[in-house]
Write a protein that holds these residues in place. Sequence first.
Motif, PDB file in Angstrom:
ATOM      1  N   LEU A  60       0.834  -1.191   0.000  1.00  0.00           N
ATOM      2  CA  LEU A  60       0.000   0.000   0.000  1.00  0.00           C
ATOM      3  C   LEU A  60       0.874   1.249   0.000  1.00  0.00           C
ATOM      4  O   LEU A  60       1.943   1.268   0.613  1.00  0.00           O
ATOM      5  N   ASP A  61       0.432   2.267  -0.685  1.00  0.00           N
ATOM      6  CA  ASP A  61       1.068   3.581  -0.630  1.00  0.00           C
ATOM      7  C   ASP A  61       0.586   4.197   0.683  1.00  0.00           C
ATOM      8  O   ASP A  61      -0.556   4.623   0.799  1.00  0.00           O
ATOM      9  N   HIS A  62       1.454   4.224   1.689  1.00  0.00           N
ATOM     10  CA  HIS A  62       1.011   4.613   3.026  1.00  0.00           C
ATOM     11  C   HIS A  62       0.574   6.069   3.105  1.00  0.00           C
ATOM     12  O   HIS A  62      -0.324   6.402   3.887  1.00  0.00           O
ATOM     13  N   GLY A  63       1.157   6.945   2.309  1.00  0.00           N
ATOM     14  CA  GLY A  63       0.699   8.333   2.272  1.00  0.00           C
ATOM     15  C   GLY A  63      -0.710   8.433   1.724  1.00  0.00           C
ATOM     16  O   GLY A  63      -1.567   9.128   2.285  1.00  0.00           O
ATOM     17  N   ALA A  64      -0.962   7.733   0.641  1.00  0.00           N
ATOM     18  CA  ALA A  64      -2.304   7.725   0.050  1.00  0.00           C
ATOM     19  C   ALA A  64      -3.287   7.015   0.970  1.00  0.00           C
ATOM     20  O   ALA A  64      -4.452   7.419   1.080  1.00  0.00           O
ATOM     21  N   ALA A  65      -2.837   5.960   1.635  1.00  0.00           N
ATOM     22  CA  ALA A  65      -3.706   5.240   2.571  1.00  0.00           C
ATOM     23  C   ALA A  65      -4.100   6.145   3.735  1.00  0.00           C
ATOM     24  O   ALA A  65      -5.265   6.191   4.132  1.00  0.00           O
ATOM     25  N   GLU A  66      -3.128   6.900   4.260  1.00  0.00           N
ATOM     26  CA  GLU A  66      -3.425   7.824   5.358  1.00  0.00           C
ATOM     27  C   GLU A  66      -4.450   8.871   4.925  1.00  0.00           C
ATOM     28  O   GLU A  66      -5.414   9.151   5.646  1.00  0.00           O
ATOM     29  N   ALA A  67      -4.258   9.427   3.735  1.00  0.00           N
ATOM     30  CA  ALA A  67      -5.213  10.416   3.219  1.00  0.00           C
ATOM     31  C   ALA A  67      -6.587   9.788   3.013  1.00  0.00           C
ATOM     32  O   ALA A  67      -7.610  10.394   3.351  1.00  0.00           O
ATOM     33  N   GLY A  68      -6.630   8.572   2.471  1.00  0.00           N
ATOM     34  CA  GLY A  68      -7.902   7.884   2.243  1.00  0.00           C
ATOM     35  C   GLY A  68      -8.641   7.613   3.538  1.00  0.00           C
ATOM     36  O   GLY A  68      -9.858   7.807   3.625  1.00  0.00           O
ATOM     37  N   LEU A  69      -7.915   7.190   4.558  1.00  0.00           N
ATOM     38  CA  LEU A  69      -8.540   6.948   5.855  1.00  0.00           C
ATOM     39  C   LEU A  69      -9.078   8.248   6.439  1.00  0.00           C
ATOM     40  O   LEU A  69     -10.200   8.300   6.943  1.00  0.00           O
ATOM     41  N   ARG A  70      -8.273   9.306   6.357  1.00  0.00           N
ATOM     42  CA  ARG A  70      -8.691  10.603   6.896  1.00  0.00           C
ATOM     43  C   ARG A  70      -9.933  11.098   6.175  1.00  0.00           C
ATOM     44  O   ARG A  70     -10.904  11.533   6.806  1.00  0.00           O
ATOM     45  N   LEU A  71      -9.935  11.029   4.846  1.00  0.00           N
ATOM     46  CA  LEU A  71     -11.075  11.506   4.068  1.00  0.00           C
ATOM     47  C   LEU A  71     -12.322  10.652   4.295  1.00  0.00           C
ATOM     48  O   LEU A  71     -13.443  11.138   4.156  1.00  0.00           O
ATOM     49  N   ALA A  72     -12.133   9.388   4.648  1.00  0.00           N
ATOM     50  CA  ALA A  72     -13.264   8.514   4.949  1.00  0.00           C
ATOM     51  C   ALA A  72     -13.736   8.678   6.389  1.00  0.00           C
ATOM     52  O   ALA A  72     -14.710   8.045   6.799  1.00  0.00           O
ATOM     53  N   GLY A  73     -13.024   9.517   7.155  1.00  0.00           N
ATOM     54  CA  GLY A  73     -13.400   9.729   8.550  1.00  0.00           C
ATOM     55  C   GLY A  73     -13.057   8.569   9.454  1.00  0.00           C
ATOM     56  O   GLY A  73     -13.674   8.375  10.494  1.00  0.00           O
ATOM     57  N   ILE A  74     -12.056   7.789   9.052  1.00  0.00           N
ATOM     58  CA  ILE A  74     -11.655   6.617   9.834  1.00  0.00           C
ATOM     59  C   ILE A  74     -10.405   6.955  10.637  1.00  0.00           C
ATOM     60  O   ILE A  74      -9.374   7.315  10.069  1.00  0.00           O
ATOM     61  N   GLU A  75     -10.523   6.865  11.951  1.00  0.00           N
ATOM     62  CA  GLU A  75      -9.369   7.067  12.825  1.00  0.00           C
ATOM     63  C   GLU A  75      -8.858   5.705  13.265  1.00  0.00           C
ATOM     64  O   GLU A  75      -9.643   4.814  13.574  1.00  0.00           O
ATOM     65  N   MET A  76      -7.541   5.565  13.274  1.00  0.00           N
ATOM     66  CA  MET A  76      -6.948   4.281  13.645  1.00  0.00           C
ATOM     67  C   MET A  76      -5.931   4.474  14.747  1.00  0.00           C
ATOM     68  O   MET A  76      -5.187   5.450  14.751  1.00  0.00           O
ATOM     69  N   THR A  77      -5.887   3.504  15.640  1.00  0.00           N
ATOM     70  CA  THR A  77      -4.827   3.471  16.645  1.00  0.00           C
ATOM     71  C   THR A  77      -3.590   2.840  16.004  1.00  0.00           C
ATOM     72  O   THR A  77      -3.668   2.240  14.916  1.00  0.00           O
ATOM     73  N   SER A  78      -2.470   2.935  16.683  1.00  0.00           N
ATOM     74  CA  SER A  78      -1.261   2.287  16.158  1.00  0.00           C
ATOM     75  C   SER A  78      -1.441   0.769  16.115  1.00  0.00           C
ATOM     76  O   SER A  78      -0.933   0.115  15.202  1.00  0.00           O
ATOM     77  N   GLU A  79      -2.182   0.215  17.068  1.00  0.00           N
ATOM     78  CA  GLU A  79      -2.448  -1.235  17.045  1.00  0.00           C
ATOM     79  C   GLU A  79      -3.276  -1.616  15.825  1.00  0.00           C
ATOM     80  O   GLU A  79      -3.013  -2.626  15.170  1.00  0.00           O
ATOM     81  N   GLN A  80      -4.297  -0.818  15.520  1.00  0.00           N
ATOM     82  CA  GLN A  80      -5.127  -1.096  14.351  1.00  0.00           C
ATOM     83  C   GLN A  80      -4.312  -0.961  13.075  1.00  0.00           C
ATOM     84  O   GLN A  80      -4.482  -1.742  12.135  1.00  0.00           O
ATOM     85  N   TRP A  81      -3.403   0.018  13.023  1.00  0.00           N
ATOM     86  CA  TRP A  81      -2.561   0.180  11.843  1.00  0.00           C
ATOM     87  C   TRP A  81      -1.698  -1.066  11.637  1.00  0.00           C
ATOM     88  O   TRP A  81      -1.542  -1.545  10.517  1.00  0.00           O
ATOM     89  N   MET A  82      -1.174  -1.624  12.724  1.00  0.00           N
ATOM     90  CA  MET A  82      -0.369  -2.836  12.603  1.00  0.00           C
ATOM     91  C   MET A  82      -1.225  -4.005  12.131  1.00  0.00           C
ATOM     92  O   MET A  82      -0.766  -4.828  11.338  1.00  0.00           O
ATOM     93  N   GLU A  83      -2.474  -4.088  12.581  1.00  0.00           N
ATOM     94  CA  GLU A  83      -3.382  -5.130  12.090  1.00  0.00           C
ATOM     95  C   GLU A  83      -3.645  -4.945  10.604  1.00  0.00           C
ATOM     96  O   GLU A  83      -3.676  -5.925   9.842  1.00  0.00           O
ATOM     97  N   LEU A  84      -3.825  -3.687  10.202  1.00  0.00           N
ATOM     98  CA  LEU A  84      -4.044  -3.409   8.780  1.00  0.00           C
ATOM     99  C   LEU A  84      -2.822  -3.835   7.955  1.00  0.00           C
ATOM    100  O   LEU A  84      -2.962  -4.380   6.864  1.00  0.00           O
ATOM    101  N   ARG A  85      -1.631  -3.647   8.498  1.00  0.00           N
ATOM    102  CA  ARG A  85      -0.403  -4.063   7.808  1.00  0.00           C
ATOM    103  C   ARG A  85      -0.346  -5.581   7.647  1.00  0.00           C
ATOM    104  O   ARG A  85       0.210  -6.088   6.675  1.00  0.00           O
TER     105      ARG A  85
END
Length: 98
Positions: A60-85
Amino acid sequence: MELNSDAAFFGIDPAVLQAEPAPSEAVWEEHTAVVQAFLAIQTQWKVLPRFGDRPVWIGLDHGAAEAGLRLAGIEMTSEQWMELRVIEAGAKAVLNGD
């Protein structure tokens, strides 16, 4: 392009896209938020167009993923980010035929 031709281009059997998941493939409730986050950014892959006869998914392009999550209104914890990875790694392995 239509869904079937897109699937064929990437070497995916179109029948898989129409199949209902078996109960053993259902998402456990505690993983639902991370799976939904992944689905929100699932198009943000870095891909080498062709290596031999097929594309190669880098990750995944992590910069684009971060923007996509932000624009979708999805907040993630660091634990959730690791699960997503972990989901990303599994998807990358499948997409690359590993």
